[in-house]
Every structure is written in C-alpha cells, then in structure tokens.
Scaffold this motif. Sequence first.
Motif, PDB file in Angstrom:
ATOM      1  N   PRO A  95       0.822  -1.233   0.000  1.00 24.39           N
ATOM      2  CA  PRO A  95       0.000   0.000   0.000  1.00 24.39           C
ATOM      3  C   PRO A  95       0.850   1.274   0.000  1.00 24.39           C
ATOM      4  N   TYR A  96       2.191   1.118   0.031  1.00 24.73           N
ATOM      5  CA  TYR A  96       3.102   2.264  -0.158  1.00 24.73           C
ATOM      6  C   TYR A  96       2.882   3.350   0.896  1.00 24.73           C
ATOM      7  N   LEU A  97       2.541   2.967   2.131  1.00 25.46           N
ATOM      8  CA  LEU A  97       2.220   3.956   3.159  1.00 25.46           C
ATOM      9  C   LEU A  97       3.372   4.955   3.341  1.00 25.46           C
ATOM     10  N   GLY A 105       6.024   6.753 -10.769  1.00 25.34           N
ATOM     11  CA  GLY A 105       4.829   6.702  -9.928  1.00 25.34           C
ATOM     12  C   GLY A 105       3.589   6.439 -10.769  1.00 25.34           C
ATOM     13  N   ASN A 106       2.652   5.689 -10.180  1.00 24.04           N
ATOM     14  CA  ASN A 106       1.413   5.259 -10.810  1.00 24.04           C
ATOM     15  C   ASN A 106       1.675   4.285 -11.963  1.00 24.04           C
ATOM     16  N   ARG A 107       0.745   4.182 -12.903  1.00 24.20           N
ATOM     17  CA  ARG A 107       0.751   3.022 -13.813  1.00 24.20           C
ATOM     18  C   ARG A 107       1.349   3.307 -15.189  1.00 24.20           C
ATOM     19  N   ILE A 108       1.960   2.259 -15.740  1.00 26.98           N
ATOM     20  CA  ILE A 108       2.364   2.258 -17.145  1.00 26.98           C
ATOM     21  C   ILE A 108       1.648   1.075 -17.795  1.00 26.98           C
ATOM     22  N   SER A 130       2.207  -1.973 -15.015  1.00 21.89           N
ATOM     23  CA  SER A 130       3.254  -1.723 -14.035  1.00 21.89           C
ATOM     24  C   SER A 130       2.792  -0.614 -13.100  1.00 21.89           C
ATOM     25  N   LEU A 131       2.981  -0.812 -11.801  1.00 23.34           N
ATOM     26  CA  LEU A 131       2.537   0.183 -10.815  1.00 23.34           C
ATOM     27  C   LEU A 131       3.711   0.604  -9.937  1.00 23.34           C
ATOM     28  N   HIS A 132       3.839   1.936  -9.770  1.00 21.50           N
ATOM     29  CA  HIS A 132       4.737   2.507  -8.758  1.00 21.50           C
ATOM     30  C   HIS A 132       6.171   1.964  -8.819  1.00 21.50           C
ATOM     31  N   GLY A 133       6.694   1.856 -10.059  1.00 17.85           N
ATOM     32  CA  GLY A 133       8.119   1.556 -10.206  1.00 17.85           C
ATOM     33  C   GLY A 133       8.466   0.083 -10.279  1.00 17.85           C
ATOM     34  N   ASN A 202       5.152  11.302  -3.481  1.00 15.84           N
ATOM     35  CA  ASN A 202       5.081  10.761  -2.126  1.00 15.84           C
ATOM     36  C   ASN A 202       3.684  10.189  -1.926  1.00 15.84           C
ATOM     37  N   HIS A 203       3.613   9.034  -1.275  1.00 11.09           N
ATOM     38  CA  HIS A 203       2.360   8.286  -1.171  1.00 11.09           C
ATOM     39  C   HIS A 203       1.822   8.285   0.266  1.00 11.09           C
ATOM     40  N   SER A 204       1.820   9.445   0.929  1.00 15.07           N
ATOM     41  CA  SER A 204       1.264   9.504   2.290  1.00 15.07           C
ATOM     42  C   SER A 204      -0.256   9.373   2.250  1.00 15.07           C
ATOM     43  N   TYR A 205      -0.775   8.602   3.206  1.00 15.89           N
ATOM     44  CA  TYR A 205      -2.226   8.488   3.408  1.00 15.89           C
ATOM     45  C   TYR A 205      -2.572   9.377   4.593  1.00 15.89           C
ATOM     46  N   PHE A 206      -3.456  10.315   4.394  1.00 15.06           N
ATOM     47  CA  PHE A 206      -3.829  11.248   5.449  1.00 15.06           C
ATOM     48  C   PHE A 206      -5.186  10.893   6.040  1.00 15.06           C
ATOM     49  N   TYR A 274     -12.623   6.988  -5.619  1.00 16.04           N
ATOM     50  CA  TYR A 274     -11.725   7.886  -6.349  1.00 16.04           C
ATOM     51  C   TYR A 274     -10.318   7.278  -6.385  1.00 16.04           C
ATOM     52  N   ASP A 275      -9.795   7.114  -7.564  1.00 18.48           N
ATOM     53  CA  ASP A 275      -8.413   6.657  -7.767  1.00 18.48           C
ATOM     54  C   ASP A 275      -8.009   7.139  -9.154  1.00 18.48           C
ATOM     55  N   HIS A 276      -8.004   8.453  -9.301  1.00 16.85           N
ATOM     56  CA  HIS A 276      -7.869   9.074 -10.617  1.00 16.85           C
ATOM     57  C   HIS A 276      -6.899  10.248 -10.547  1.00 16.85           C
ATOM     58  N   VAL A 310      -2.554  15.448 -10.055  1.00 16.18           N
ATOM     59  CA  VAL A 310      -2.577  14.867  -8.705  1.00 16.18           C
ATOM     60  C   VAL A 310      -3.481  13.633  -8.736  1.00 16.18           C
ATOM     61  N   GLN A 311      -2.966  12.522  -8.185  1.00 14.00           N
ATOM     62  CA  GLN A 311      -3.759  11.303  -8.036  1.00 14.00           C
ATOM     63  C   GLN A 311      -4.477  11.412  -6.698  1.00 14.00           C
ATOM     64  N   PHE A 312      -5.801  11.549  -6.773  1.00 12.26           N
ATOM     65  CA  PHE A 312      -6.616  11.583  -5.556  1.00 12.26           C
ATOM     66  C   PHE A 312      -7.145  10.170  -5.364  1.00 12.26           C
ATOM     67  N   TYR A 313      -6.614   9.516  -4.329  1.00 11.31           N
ATOM     68  CA  TYR A 313      -6.911   8.100  -4.074  1.00 11.31           C
ATOM     69  C   TYR A 313      -7.511   8.002  -2.686  1.00 11.31           C
ATOM     70  N   THR A 314      -8.657   7.330  -2.568  1.00  9.50           N
ATOM     71  CA  THR A 314      -9.390   7.345  -1.301  1.00  9.50           C
ATOM     72  C   THR A 314      -9.247   6.042  -0.506  1.00  9.50           C
ATOM     73  N   ASN A 316      -9.211   2.950  -1.356  1.00 12.54           N
ATOM     74  CA  ASN A 316     -10.241   1.963  -1.706  1.00 12.54           C
ATOM     75  C   ASN A 316      -9.768   0.526  -1.531  1.00 12.54           C
ATOM     76  N   PHE A 317      -8.452   0.321  -1.645  1.00 13.09           N
ATOM     77  CA  PHE A 317      -7.934  -1.049  -1.580  1.00 13.09           C
ATOM     78  C   PHE A 317      -7.502  -1.444  -0.175  1.00 13.09           C
ATOM     79  N   LEU A 318      -7.568  -0.520   0.775  1.00 18.92           N
ATOM     80  CA  LEU A 318      -7.307  -0.918   2.171  1.00 18.92           C
ATOM     81  C   LEU A 318      -8.496  -1.784   2.603  1.00 18.92           C
ATOM     82  N   LEU A 338      -2.990  12.329  -1.834  1.00 15.78           N
ATOM     83  CA  LEU A 338      -2.941  13.347  -2.893  1.00 15.78           C
ATOM     84  C   LEU A 338      -1.523  13.271  -3.448  1.00 15.78           C
ATOM     85  N   GLU A 339      -1.376  12.413  -4.461  1.00 17.78           N
ATOM     86  CA  GLU A 339      -0.053  12.114  -5.021  1.00 17.78           C
ATOM     87  C   GLU A 339       0.187  13.059  -6.194  1.00 17.78           C
ATOM     88  N   THR A 340       0.968  14.107  -5.953  1.00 18.72           N
ATOM     89  CA  THR A 340       1.271  15.057  -7.029  1.00 18.72           C
ATOM     90  C   THR A 340       2.173  14.367  -8.041  1.00 18.72           C
TER      91      THR A 340
HETATM   92  C1  GLA Z   1      -2.095   4.472  -6.070  1.00 14.16           C
HETATM   93  C2  GLA Z   1      -2.882   3.794  -7.110  1.00 14.16           C
HETATM   94  C3  GLA Z   1      -3.911   2.952  -6.469  1.00 14.16           C
HETATM   95  C4  GLA Z   1      -3.289   1.967  -5.509  1.00 14.16           C
HETATM   96  C5  GLA Z   1      -2.475   2.682  -4.515  1.00 14.16           C
HETATM   97  C6  GLA Z   1      -1.732   1.713  -3.619  1.00 14.16           C
HETATM   98  O1  GLA Z   1      -2.789   5.478  -5.489  1.00 14.16           O
HETATM   99  O2  GLA Z   1      -3.466   4.685  -8.026  1.00 14.16           O
HETATM  100  O3  GLA Z   1      -4.655   2.282  -7.439  1.00 14.16           O
HETATM  101  O4  GLA Z   1      -2.462   1.101  -6.218  1.00 14.16           O
HETATM  102  O5  GLA Z   1      -1.563   3.538  -5.137  1.00 14.16           O
HETATM  103  O6  GLA Z   1      -2.544   0.721  -3.100  1.00 14.16           O
END
Ligand code: GLA
Length: 374
Positions: A95-97, A105-108, A130-133, A202-206, A274-276, A310-314, A316-318, A338-340
């Motif tokens: 989850p990249y906390l 960062g993010n997908r290819i 591919s996700l996050h490197g 940076n992938h901080s969850y707030f 939201y994961d966009h 900015v990737q606004f991710y809520t 959802n996968f936790l 909020l991944e800039t």
């Molecule tokens: C990013 C992605 C999500 C998810 C998280 C980590 O925000 O966009 O789909 O992979 O990282 O769980």
Amino acid sequence: MEALSFRKPLAATVLLLSSINMNAATKLTSTDFGKTPDGVTARIYTLTNKNGLEARITNYGGVVVSLKTPDRNGAMADIVLGFDALAGYISSPSPYLGALIGRYGNRIGHARFTLDGVEYKLAANNGENSLHGGTHGFNQKIWTPRELPDGGLELTYLSKDGEENYPGNLKAVVVYRLTDADELKIDYAATTDKDTVLNLTNHSYFNLKGEGQGDILGHLVTLNANRYTPVDAGLIPTGELRAVNGTPFDFTKPAAIGARIEQNDEQLKLGKGYDHNWVLNGGKALSLAARVVEPSSGRVMEVYTTEPGVQFYTGNFLDGTIKGKGGKAYRQRYGFCLETQHFPDSPNKPKFPSTVLKPGRQFHSTTVFKFSKS
Ligand code: GLA
C-alpha cells in the motif's frame, strides 16, 4: 503539450538555495529505526518546527512515518497512516504507506513503453500493468541521508541503469523540510546519463482526524482542477481529458469525499471510489492543487505543487488486513492520498506532458503540504 517541470541545472540550484535560508529554525535529530533483511540499519529523522509540528521520516523508502499537527484546540495528532517499526514497511510494501515512489509513480499500461525506438518491458505487478516503479520500487530502497544545515533532510538514491528495466543511471535527490510556516515541503531533483522516464511522488495516506480514527468520508475536499483523466478497467488513462463539470469528480467547490463516492458512475466503479488523476489548473509555478478541511478537528491541509497532476486516491484497496500503528486495522477509506505527479501512463501517451528526462538536464519539482486550522 510540452514538458512542464524540467529546468536547466543552474535554475534548479538557485531554487534549492533560495529555499534553504527560510527555515533555519527547524530542529533535526535522528536515531536507528531497525535493520532490513539484508542487515542494513535504517535511520529515522525527527524534524520539529517552532510551533511544535513534528515529522518523522526514515531513509528506508523515504517514508514519512508520522506527522503530528494540531487541531483547532492545539491538541496534536499523528495524521498519516503507517507502522510503529521498520518491519511493518518491509512486510507490507504494497500500500506504499508514506513512501517515496519511483522510478515511475502510478501506472504504465501493458508494463511497457518505447523510448528512442527501443521497447522497455517492465514488471507487470498490477494486473497486466506496471505500478509505482515495479517489483522493487524506490519505496523499498535505502536512501543515502544527509542532514542539511537548515534542518532539512536530504535523501539520495542512485537507481542503476537497468534497474526494474528502466534505462539510465538515475540519481534522485529528495529534500524534506518542515518549515516554520507549518509546511511539509518536498523538493525532488533528478539527473540521468541516458534518456529515461520518471515520475516521482510521495504516497502519504492522510486522515486529518488522526490515523486509525475511522474513515475519511467526512473530509471536505477542493481540487483546483477542471478536468481529470478517465481510465479503463486496468486504471490506465484512456487519453481523454474530461471535464469534471456535472460529475462526481467535480471538486472545484468543497465537497465531502463521501458525498458522491457511491454514485452509479462508471469511473467510480472502475476505481472502487476515487483513484484518478486530476489535471491541475495551475501552471509551471508552485500553485494550489488541493485543500482539505476536516470539520470535527478543524485541521486544514493545502497542497501546492509544480506538477501538472494529482492522483486523488481514497484508500479503496485498504481492507483491514493491515495492522498499522498501535495495532489499529486500516480499513477501506481510512486514509486518502494526494499524489502530485505527471499523468499515469505518460510514456505511452504522447499528448500528455512528457516524463522523459535527458542527460544534461535536471528534473526538479516541489510539493508543499501546508497545515492550518478552521
Ligand atoms: C495508487 C494507485 C492505487 C493503488 C495505490 C496503492 O494510489 O493509483 O490504485 O495502487 O496507489 O494501493
């Protein structure tokens, strides 16, 4: 569109120097944070500003382990999800906390891209994408730390040519500062010896109520973005820049995260919330990307960035399987990110701002998380 954030080395140096003098009062201390399975000792750094805000950051993955800010009555709480000990980050990397994310960062899409006529195949670690490197991204690396005279923490990582199959020796330098204006400021810089692609974040969850204190659905969010990048079933952008107007993606005025998240909307279904990537209205200069208000605590966070998206991710996968600080279960939507960034899949989307870095150029970007009260 042209590349937004690549500058000549000299300009970037001047920028870094000018930010150093402002924050002379930050205190920086450090201690051991445990050993990796390879027997390398990670350090953890505590940055404290004059108002008592405190950030703890480890050189393992550049993770922001904790971040304490006051509520409207001055009571401090740790507002980022994470683990008490290094072992948590090693056993639950996915989850990249709190981590620094790279090389991309993010997908290819389809875990491949072509650069200068050569196709590079990446690890498919997120379905076929591919996700996050990749399998061992920058979030799992020991970075070389350096304590700066102004109380900033500099972290350097040399990603070797061919690591995770990316071309070029890439030197990434990230500086964290906790300013007396109550900002966590992150400066990213990078150079390469071959053409490559990069997307650092940076992938901080707030959770502005405090980590582990329930879900984030009541947080009021404003995003300075009139458009977003809709995705396919693998969360790869289709290439369209779609107007948010009239959709649950319209955060141009403050809206609770939970107000529309369960609406019958194709894009929300694909993201499980939201994961966009939102296309920010700000230009190349440091501009407001987002403002978040948590009504019960009165904590406010603003995000400023030089990045175009900015990737606004809520969260959802936790799903509660991860036990975070104090053994608390992190359930669905217990944190938001909020991944800039540059836009996902840019290496395969020629119309998106370019993520190509060339030898002789220096990449530089800045993101600021600014804390206040309402
Ligand atoms: C990013 C992605 C999500 C998810 C998280 C980590 O925000 O966009 O789909 O992979 O990282 O769980």
